[in-house]
Design a protein around this motif. Structure first.
Motif, PDB file in Angstrom:
ATOM      1  N   ILE A 223      48.516  11.497  56.695  1.00 20.61           N
ATOM      2  CA  ILE A 223      47.519  10.429  56.836  1.00 20.61           C
ATOM      3  C   ILE A 223      46.657  10.758  58.052  1.00 20.61           C
ATOM      4  CG2 ILE A 223      47.143   7.949  57.112  1.00 20.61           C
ATOM      5  CD1 ILE A 223      50.030   7.561  56.035  1.00 20.61           C
ATOM      6  N   LEU A 224      45.359  10.887  57.819  1.00 21.50           N
ATOM      7  CA  LEU A 224      44.455  11.289  58.890  1.00 21.50           C
ATOM      8  C   LEU A 224      43.616  10.109  59.383  1.00 21.50           C
ATOM      9  CD1 LEU A 224      43.121  14.750  57.601  1.00 21.50           C
ATOM     10  CD2 LEU A 224      45.056  14.275  59.113  1.00 21.50           C
ATOM     11  N   ALA A 225      43.301  10.178  60.664  1.00 19.97           N
ATOM     12  CA  ALA A 225      42.423   9.184  61.286  1.00 19.97           C
ATOM     13  C   ALA A 225      41.421   9.941  62.157  1.00 19.97           C
ATOM     14  CB  ALA A 225      43.246   8.217  62.131  1.00 19.97           C
ATOM     15  N   THR A 226      40.317   9.282  62.487  1.00 17.72           N
ATOM     16  CA  THR A 226      39.300   9.951  63.302  1.00 17.72           C
ATOM     17  C   THR A 226      39.147   9.231  64.640  1.00 17.72           C
ATOM     18  OG1 THR A 226      37.772   8.718  61.896  1.00 17.72           O
ATOM     19  CG2 THR A 226      37.863  11.101  61.588  1.00 17.72           C
ATOM     20  N   PRO A 227      39.236   9.975  65.740  1.00 14.83           N
ATOM     21  CA  PRO A 227      38.999   9.371  67.050  1.00 14.83           C
ATOM     22  C   PRO A 227      37.506   9.147  67.288  1.00 14.83           C
ATOM     23  CG  PRO A 227      40.238  11.451  67.214  1.00 14.83           C
ATOM     24  CD  PRO A 227      39.661  11.374  65.840  1.00 14.83           C
ATOM     25  N   CYS A 228      37.169   8.037  67.948  1.00 16.78           N
ATOM     26  CA  CYS A 228      35.794   7.845  68.417  1.00 16.78           C
ATOM     27  C   CYS A 228      35.778   8.179  69.906  1.00 16.78           C
ATOM     28  CB  CYS A 228      35.316   6.412  68.200  1.00 16.78           C
ATOM     29  SG  CYS A 228      33.699   6.134  68.974  1.00 16.78           S
ATOM     30  N   PRO A 229      35.078   9.236  70.302  1.00 16.53           N
ATOM     31  CA  PRO A 229      35.075   9.642  71.710  1.00 16.53           C
ATOM     32  C   PRO A 229      34.452   8.566  72.601  1.00 16.53           C
ATOM     33  CG  PRO A 229      34.070  11.331  70.291  1.00 16.53           C
ATOM     34  CD  PRO A 229      34.259  10.113  69.458  1.00 16.53           C
ATOM     35  N   ALA A 230      33.471   7.841  72.076  1.00 22.05           N
ATOM     36  CA  ALA A 230      32.780   6.852  72.910  1.00 22.05           C
ATOM     37  C   ALA A 230      33.650   5.619  73.160  1.00 22.05           C
ATOM     38  CB  ALA A 230      31.467   6.445  72.248  1.00 22.05           C
ATOM     39  N   CYS A 231      34.333   5.123  72.118  1.00 21.44           N
ATOM     40  CA  CYS A 231      35.118   3.893  72.233  1.00 21.44           C
ATOM     41  C   CYS A 231      36.567   4.173  72.640  1.00 21.44           C
ATOM     42  CB  CYS A 231      35.132   3.140  70.906  1.00 21.44           C
ATOM     43  SG  CYS A 231      33.513   2.668  70.314  1.00 21.44           S
ATOM     44  N   ASP A 232      36.974   5.454  72.600  1.00 22.60           N
ATOM     45  CA  ASP A 232      38.364   5.819  72.875  1.00 22.60           C
ATOM     46  C   ASP A 232      39.320   5.074  71.938  1.00 22.60           C
ATOM     47  OD1 ASP A 232      40.284   7.306  74.137  1.00 22.60           O
ATOM     48  OD2 ASP A 232      40.665   5.806  75.695  1.00 22.60           O
ATOM     49  N   THR A 233      38.957   5.048  70.650  1.00 25.18           N
ATOM     50  CA  THR A 233      39.823   4.445  69.645  1.00 25.18           C
ATOM     51  C   THR A 233      40.060   5.465  68.539  1.00 25.18           C
ATOM     52  OG1 THR A 233      37.906   3.530  68.512  1.00 25.18           O
ATOM     53  CG2 THR A 233      39.070   2.066  70.011  1.00 25.18           C
ATOM     54  N   VAL A 234      41.113   5.229  67.758  1.00 28.59           N
ATOM     55  CA  VAL A 234      41.421   6.098  66.620  1.00 28.59           C
ATOM     56  C   VAL A 234      41.338   5.239  65.356  1.00 28.59           C
ATOM     57  CG1 VAL A 234      43.173   7.543  65.521  1.00 28.59           C
ATOM     58  CG2 VAL A 234      42.862   7.620  68.010  1.00 28.59           C
ATOM     59  N   ILE A 235      40.467   5.663  64.421  1.00 34.97           N
ATOM     60  CA  ILE A 235      40.127   4.838  63.266  1.00 34.97           C
ATOM     61  C   ILE A 235      40.800   5.395  62.014  1.00 34.97           C
ATOM     62  CG2 ILE A 235      38.213   4.005  61.856  1.00 34.97           C
ATOM     63  CD1 ILE A 235      36.709   5.054  64.735  1.00 34.97           C
ATOM     64  N   CYS A 236      41.544   4.535  61.328  1.00 33.50           N
ATOM     65  CA  CYS A 236      42.231   4.944  60.109  1.00 33.50           C
ATOM     66  C   CYS A 236      41.880   3.971  58.988  1.00 33.50           C
ATOM     67  CB  CYS A 236      43.746   4.952  60.326  1.00 33.50           C
ATOM     68  SG  CYS A 236      44.650   5.449  58.847  1.00 33.50           S
ATOM     69  N   PRO A 237      41.504   4.452  57.788  1.00 32.48           N
ATOM     70  CA  PRO A 237      41.406   5.862  57.415  1.00 32.48           C
ATOM     71  C   PRO A 237      40.225   6.571  58.082  1.00 32.48           C
ATOM     72  CG  PRO A 237      40.682   4.462  55.613  1.00 32.48           C
ATOM     73  CD  PRO A 237      41.232   3.561  56.654  1.00 32.48           C
ATOM     74  N   ALA A 238      40.312   7.905  58.095  1.00 35.16           N
ATOM     75  CA  ALA A 238      39.285   8.712  58.741  1.00 35.16           C
ATOM     76  C   ALA A 238      37.918   8.421  58.139  1.00 35.16           C
ATOM     77  CB  ALA A 238      39.622  10.189  58.562  1.00 35.16           C
ATOM     78  N   ARG A 239      36.909   8.348  58.993  1.00 29.37           N
ATOM     79  CA  ARG A 239      35.541   8.210  58.486  1.00 29.37           C
ATOM     80  C   ARG A 239      34.568   8.915  59.422  1.00 29.37           C
ATOM     81  NH1 ARG A 239      35.436   1.744  58.840  1.00 29.37           N
ATOM     82  NH2 ARG A 239      37.660   1.963  59.028  1.00 29.37           N
ATOM     83  N   SER A 240      33.343   9.098  58.958  1.00 31.19           N
ATOM     84  CA  SER A 240      32.424   9.978  59.687  1.00 31.19           C
ATOM     85  C   SER A 240      31.782   9.311  60.894  1.00 31.19           C
ATOM     86  CB  SER A 240      31.365  10.530  58.746  1.00 31.19           C
ATOM     87  OG  SER A 240      30.728   9.474  58.067  1.00 31.19           O
ATOM     88  N   SER A 241      31.689   7.976  60.883  1.00 32.41           N
ATOM     89  CA  SER A 241      31.111   7.332  62.064  1.00 32.41           C
ATOM     90  C   SER A 241      31.982   6.146  62.476  1.00 32.41           C
ATOM     91  CB  SER A 241      29.671   6.887  61.805  1.00 32.41           C
ATOM     92  OG  SER A 241      29.633   5.895  60.827  1.00 32.41           O
ATOM     93  N   CYS A 242      31.891   5.793  63.754  1.00 32.71           N
ATOM     94  CA  CYS A 242      32.712   4.724  64.300  1.00 32.71           C
ATOM     95  C   CYS A 242      32.192   3.376  63.829  1.00 32.71           C
ATOM     96  CB  CYS A 242      32.680   4.797  65.829  1.00 32.71           C
ATOM     97  SG  CYS A 242      33.456   3.362  66.622  1.00 32.71           S
ATOM     98  N   PRO A 243      33.040   2.538  63.249  1.00 35.00           N
ATOM     99  CA  PRO A 243      32.565   1.249  62.758  1.00 35.00           C
ATOM    100  C   PRO A 243      32.147   0.312  63.895  1.00 35.00           C
ATOM    101  CG  PRO A 243      34.951   1.382  62.562  1.00 35.00           C
ATOM    102  CD  PRO A 243      34.481   2.740  62.998  1.00 35.00           C
ATOM    103  N   ALA A 244      32.618   0.571  65.093  1.00 36.53           N
ATOM    104  CA  ALA A 244      32.295  -0.319  66.205  1.00 36.53           C
ATOM    105  C   ALA A 244      30.982   0.080  66.876  1.00 36.53           C
ATOM    106  CB  ALA A 244      33.431  -0.315  67.225  1.00 36.53           C
ATOM    107  N   CYS A 245      30.853   1.348  67.289  1.00 35.66           N
ATOM    108  CA  CYS A 245      29.662   1.739  68.046  1.00 35.66           C
ATOM    109  C   CYS A 245      28.665   2.504  67.196  1.00 35.66           C
ATOM    110  CB  CYS A 245      30.044   2.555  69.283  1.00 35.66           C
ATOM    111  SG  CYS A 245      30.525   4.249  68.912  1.00 35.66           S
ATOM    112  N   GLY A 246      29.071   2.948  66.018  1.00 33.59           N
ATOM    113  CA  GLY A 246      28.147   3.651  65.143  1.00 33.59           C
ATOM    114  C   GLY A 246      28.061   5.133  65.411  1.00 33.59           C
TER     115      GLY A 246
END
Lengths: 384, 137, 163
Positions: free
Chosen positions: B32-55
């Motif tokens: 199961i993969l997730a994507t880190p958002c470098p700007a928000c310092d969060t890890v988003i699961c499931p993985a997606r191409s952009s951060c839902p919080a900061c875009g």
């Protein structure tokens, strides 16, 4: 209302199938391109409008799924869905949001991924009590109306083929365009497969995956983002009755586009559109529609549209180049197609249309067309 | 007069760049993969191409789970149990089903993903989440 | 990076039933079809006779209550032969092609009906074989289903009336 302008435009590469990206990623591609064009960052955007057909992708709430792709999180996001006019209606909604003083910078983005569903089937989900059992989508409906247009002697198949050739040759100068057919000939158009008499394959628009975005700014900030903003001079919208059988010989009358353009011309001070306009990006789903729109838009008298294209009046070197982009005939992601018309018209005013740039573009027309006869008209100019 | 009409249309969605990686990892490796958002310092699961919080764009996907914590759950009328699961290493919750057990679930309890035998590259390659001890509490 | 990554598709079948309310005018119209009766509503303002019947005239915004009888014979106002198959959203199956279509102005109505038009020999399983050309102004007549259900497809298609 205060003055508003389009200060940035962005488009994806349009293609039959963009399976390298999800819907949200496709929208992001267009939004990023528009932001870059306006020298703006995502934080500058105060509100987001999404244009998309419903049901073509079989997904409820498209504005939810792609809103993040359009940088909508934490901002007002709204979907606009008005059939084929969705894109132009989305742009017009953005003009009103900024013109009313509500916001200074709004992103309007339209998208469609036809490859993911069944477009004609979606269009054929008409009134279940009336014509759902027999509806044939855009192709069948257009063919019916074109049969009347041809029978009335308003165009020949050769004249329609000239429109097809003009569109696809123009598209060859547009890096975003889906169909690339720089050497297309009239003979090839006439030899293409009959889809629904009298419409042949090359008379029709393709089905494209793509997205397009514009950034709309108020007079207070427009020049910060573009040295030559495309100012909104006029907008007009007309809808009509809902069944195809309600509209008597719709391509011949097309009262919605006739009324909307007359209203917009008055607002913009246009008395002779061919003389006053420098370029037009009109929403022509098939070749014969472009000819019918010439009549409704007052580019010529009734029945003279074929001769207008024969004389090259609407070619790139003519008095009024129509669809330097290649038009809907070359690129048609429906929810985006109206945004593309506005973006292309704005791009001409900006002087950023590259190889498809017309000379001295100070006044540009963009139109939208939807369902049986809905019409949107937008006039953009180099002066507020 | 009421008329009932069926609508029967097949759709095919492109998962796109990042979700394709997520689904392929589920299918081929039961990861199961997730994507880190470098700007928000969060890890988003499931993985997606952009951060839902900061875009902003996300970074290279990382592994999360397969164990996690039950955030909330509800039993639907058809007997299935819908749940929000916070996988270990992720900062967002995944919507999925609970499986096994006697139907008694408690928010905060530990769970583990159960993968199907034949996987196709869909979120349902995870059959459901079960109690980490292999049964309901 | 996407060049090296497999592009995955997610197939989802929409297979749902929807329940539509007809409204009063459409109920009377549909019920009439079960008795091979076609009725339109006429606007007392502009005189336009509407098919399908609806509560209000789109031109005059007047409420319509004046029912008029419409014949099942009419005039072809537009036609096409569709060669491109379409997936029928009601069944999920491809509609056989080619098939003829027309806009028909039924005697007694002012709007037109869009429906299948037979272009050749007998229609089989929805397929209309090529036949004599259609033309605007041609007289056509409704061909009715044997067991009427009170729905618009009680009319199977229209056929050309020999002069």
């Amino acid at each position: 209302m205060r003055s508003v302008a389009v200060v940035g435009t962005g488009q994806t590469k349009h293609a039959r199938r963009r399976d390298d990206v999800s819907q949200a990623e496709l929208v992001r591609e267009a939004a990023d391109a528009a932001l870059a064009d306006a020298d703006m960052c995502a934080e500058d955007i105060e509100a987001v409008l999404i244009g998309n057909m419903e049901l073509f992708e079989g997904r409820g709430l498209p504005e939810l799924w792609v809103g993040g792709g359009a940088y909508g999180t934490g901002k007002p996001v709204m979907k606009v869905a008005t059939g084929g006019t969705s894109g132009t209606s989305t742009a017009i909604a953005a003009f009103h949001q900024v013109g009313s003083g509500l916001f200074d910078r709004v992103l309007a983005v339209g998208f469609e991924k036809h490859s993911e569903g069944h477009t004609q089937t979606g269009m054929a989900l008409t009134d279940p009590f009336w014509d759902r059992a027999v509806a044939s989508g855009a192709l069948g409906n257009f063919a019916l109306s074109v049969s009347q247009y041809v029978a009335a002697g308003h165009a020949t198949e050769d004249q329609a083929a000239l429109v097809a050739v003009k569109a696809r040759r123009n598209a060859a100068r547009n890096p975003h365009a889906h169909l690339q057919m720089p050497d297309l000939t009239v003979d090839e158009v006439l030899a293409s497969k009959m889809l629904a008499h009298p419409l042949r394959m090359l008379d029709m628009c393709p089905q494209s995956d793509g997205a397009a975005a514009i950034i709309v700014a108020s007079d207070a900030v427009a020049r910060e983002h573009n040295p030559r903003p495309a100012w909104v001079k006029a907008t007009a919208t007309r809808h009509d009755q809902c069944y195809i059988g309600d509209l008597d010989r719709r391509l011949l009358s097309m009262r919605t586009l006739r009324d909307a353009s007359a209203h917009a011309y008055t607002q913009a001070g246009i008395t002779d559109p061919v003389r006053d306009l420098d370029v037009a990006e009109i929403y022509e789903p098939c070749t014969y529609a472009e000819l019918a729109w010439y009549e409704a838009l007052g580019f010529c008298e009734a029945g003279e549209a074929g001769r207008l294209v024969e004389k090259g009046v609407t070619s790139m070197t003519g008095a009024l180049p129509v669809n330097p982009s290649g038009g809907v005939l070359s690129t048609n992601p429906v929810g985006a197609s109206g945004v593309i018309r506005v973006a292309e018209a704005a791009c001409q005013i900006h002087g950023r249309a590259g190889q498809r740039q017309v000379e001295r573009a100070d006044l540009a027309l963009a139109t939208g067309y939807g369902v049986y006869a809905w019409a949107d008209v937008v006039v953009l100019g180099s002066e507020p | 007069m009421i008329r009932t009409e069926s609508i029967h249309i097949p759709f095919t969605y492109a998962a796109g760049g990042t979700s394709s990686i997520f689904l392929a990892a589920l299918r081929d490796e039961a990861r199961i993969l997730a994507t880190p958002c470098p700007a928000c310092d969060t890890v988003i699961c499931p993985a997606r191409s952009s951060c839902p919080a900061c875009g902003g764009p996300t970074a290279t996907p990382v592994d999360v789970g397969p164990a996690g914590t039950l955030v909330s759950w509800t039993e639907l009328a058809d007997g299935t149990t819908l749940a929000l699961v916070r996988l270990d290493g992720a900062d967002t919750s995944l919507v999925h089903r609970l499986a096994g057990g006697d139907g008694t679930w408690v928010a905060g309890q530990r769970l583990r993903a159960r993968f199907g035998e034949s996987r196709t590259g869909a979120i349902t390659d995870i059959v459901g989440f079960e109690s980490e001890n292999g049964a309901g509490r | 990076m996407n060049d090296r990554v497999e592009r995955l598709d997610v197939p989802i079948l929409m297979d749902e039933a929807w329940h539509y309310a007809s409204g009063e005018a459409m109920e009377r119209f549909s019920t009439g079809l079960a008795a091979r009766r076609i009725e339109a509503l006429r606007c007392d303002g502009c005189g336009r006779r509407y098919l399908p019947p609806r509560p209000m005239c789109g031109n005059c915004r007047l409420r319509m209550t004046h029912w008029v009888a419409v014949d099942d014979t009419g005039t072809l106002e537009a036609w096409t032969v569709v060669h491109q198959p379409i997936l029928d959203g009601r069944t999920g199956e491809e509609r056989p092609s080619p098939y003829g279509m027309g806009l028909i102005r039924l005697d007694g109505a002012d709007t037109t009906v869009n429906h299948f038009v037979q272009t050749g020999g007998p229609r089989r399983q929805g397929v209309t074989p090529p036949g004599p050309p259609l033309f605007i102004g041609q007289r056509v007549r409704a061909v009715w289903r044997e067991e009427l259900r009170g729905a618009m497809d009680d009319i199977l298609h229209f056929e050309v009336v020999e002069p």
